[in-house]
Write an enzyme that holds these catalytic residues in place. Structure first.
Site, PDB file in Angstrom:
ATOM      1  CG  ASN A   1      -1.933   1.112   1.330  1.00  0.00           C
ATOM      2  OD1 ASN A   1      -1.923   2.136   0.345  1.00  0.00           O
ATOM      3  ND2 ASN A   1      -2.419   1.221   2.408  1.00  0.00           N
ATOM      4  CD1 TRP A   2       3.713   0.754  -2.695  1.00  0.00           C
ATOM      5  CD2 TRP A   2       3.745   2.094  -4.809  1.00  0.00           C
ATOM      6  NE1 TRP A   2       4.518   0.214  -3.630  1.00  0.00           N
ATOM      7  CE2 TRP A   2       4.387   0.958  -4.852  1.00  0.00           C
ATOM      8  CE3 TRP A   2       3.853   2.872  -6.064  1.00  0.00           C
ATOM      9  CZ2 TRP A   2       5.286   0.582  -6.087  1.00  0.00           C
ATOM     10  CZ3 TRP A   2       4.279   2.545  -6.940  1.00  0.00           C
ATOM     11  CH2 TRP A   2       4.983   1.373  -7.204  1.00  0.00           C
ATOM     12  CE  LYS A   3      -0.363   3.351   4.661  1.00  0.00           C
ATOM     13  NZ  LYS A   3      -0.351   3.414   6.259  1.00  0.00           N
TER      14      LYS A   3
ATOM     15  N   GLY B   1       2.535  -1.111   4.388  1.00  0.00           N
ATOM     16  CA  GLY B   1       2.489   0.234   3.929  1.00  0.00           C
ATOM     17  C   GLY B   1       3.916   0.713   3.793  1.00  0.00           C
ATOM     18  N   GLY B   2       4.477   1.413   4.868  1.00  0.00           N
ATOM     19  CA  GLY B   2       5.902   1.917   5.058  1.00  0.00           C
ATOM     20  C   GLY B   2       6.912   1.148   4.441  1.00  0.00           C
TER      21      GLY B   2
ATOM     22  CB  SER C   1       4.571  -1.645  12.323  1.00  0.00           C
ATOM     23  OG  SER C   1       3.879  -0.504  12.411  1.00  0.00           O
TER      24      SER C   1
HETATM   25  C1  PEP Z   1      -1.284   0.180   5.797  1.00  0.00           C
HETATM   26  O1  PEP Z   1      -1.492   0.982   5.907  1.00  0.00           O
HETATM   27  O2  PEP Z   1      -2.001  -0.886   5.190  1.00  0.00           O
HETATM   28  C2  PEP Z   1       0.002  -0.539   6.745  1.00  0.00           C
HETATM   29  C3  PEP Z   1      -0.131  -1.729   7.029  1.00  0.00           C
HETATM   30  O3  PEP Z   1       1.071   0.693   7.017  1.00  0.00           O
HETATM   31  P1  PEP Z   1       2.427   0.086   7.755  1.00  0.00           P
HETATM   32  O4  PEP Z   1       2.925  -0.949   7.232  1.00  0.00           O
HETATM   33  O5  PEP Z   1       3.087   1.321   7.340  1.00  0.00           O
HETATM   34  O6  PEP Z   1       2.159   0.204   8.941  1.00  0.00           O
END
Ligand code: PEP
Length: 256
Positions: free
Chosen positions: A9-11, A236-237, A215
């Site tokens: 998920n590049w957001k 995400g990140g 995370s």
């Molecule tokens: C997400 O937004 O779907 C996510 C899991 O973000 P992160 O991995 O950065 O916590």
């Protein structure tokens, strides 16, 4: 039985040239997936076609939008319809991410409509659920997540639920560096599967891929994915760094 999936998920991150660089690194770096494994890239709308071109030669990579409108078409300035996504051959869409629920006030019934519109256009939703911290602190997370599933998904037919994708993302673990323990993830994933089984039967529930999100990184992916009801992750990140995301992909179990 079901697919094991690493979904990025590049957001709302990256410039076009950064997106191009990341897509190229993944197109060349993601090779040799094991049976039943799949990699999905959740890319911002303006970069979908650009990334599609970059990953065209790689059979392992699939594209997802991060949202879609709850209307089919018309005077809805700034929105993107499933019809538009289908017309550019996007096979997946993330629906109900906690950031959209929280910042854009998306409701259970709007999400149900989005799910229906996506499925009607042959686009597979990646449906997100998960509880905020205060719910976890009162130990009512099972009921909270159950309601999210019931209100937005349980009108679906058995056939529509087969091979569905759900992402369990505890909000307190998203972007915070705080990960649910693999035990906490397994506990909730098993609960989700049991809730699905009570509505659709165990055979159908066993075909649903339930991803963990919050995370996930190269250092913790293997431990989390090793749990029997965790079928990969929504990341995400860590999905913004090619080497990190490739290492997460390599932590998937074989699927079926
Ligand atoms: C997400 O937004 O779907 C996510 C899991 O973000 P992160 O991995 O950065 O916590």
């Amino acid at each position: 039985m079901r697919k094991q999936i690493a979904a990025a998920n590049w957001k709302m991150n990256l410039t076009a040239s950064q997106a191009e660089t990341l897509a190229t690194a993944l197109a060349t770096g993601v090779t040799h997936l094991q049976a039943g494994q799949q990699v999905i890239l959740g890319v911002p709308f303006p970069y979908l076609i650009l990334v599609q071109n970059k990953i065209a030669g790689n059979q392992n990579l699939f594209l997802s939008a991060q949202n879609c409108a709850d209307k089919l078409n018309g005077a809805y300035t700034g929105e993107t319809s499933v019809e538009m996504l289908q017309s550019i051959s996007i096979p997946f869409v993330i629906i109900g991410h906690s950031e959209r629920r929280e910042y854009y006030h998306e409701t259970h019934s709007q999400l149900a409509t989005k799910v229906d519109l996506a499925l009607a256009h042959n686009i597979q939703p990646i449906f997100c659920c998960g509880e905020p911290l205060h719910i976890r602190e009162t130990n009512t997370q099972n009921e909270f997540v159950e309601k999210q599933l019931k209100e937005s998904l349980f009108h679906l037919s058995n056939a529509q639920m087969k091979n569905f994708i759900i992402a369990y993302e505890p909000i307190w673990a998203i972007g915070t560096g705080k990960t649910a323990s693999s035990g906490q993830a397994q506990e909730m994933h098993a609960h989700i599967r049991q809730v699905l089984a009570s509505q659709y039967g165990i055979e159908t529930a066993d075909t649903v891929s339930i991803l963990y999100g919050g995370s996930v990184k190269a250092a913790n992916a293997s431990e989390i994915f090793s749990k029997p009801d965790v079928d990969g992750g929504l990341v995400g990140g860590a999905s913004l760094v090619a080497s990190e995301f490739i290492s997460i992909i390599e932590s998937l179990k074989p699927g079926a």
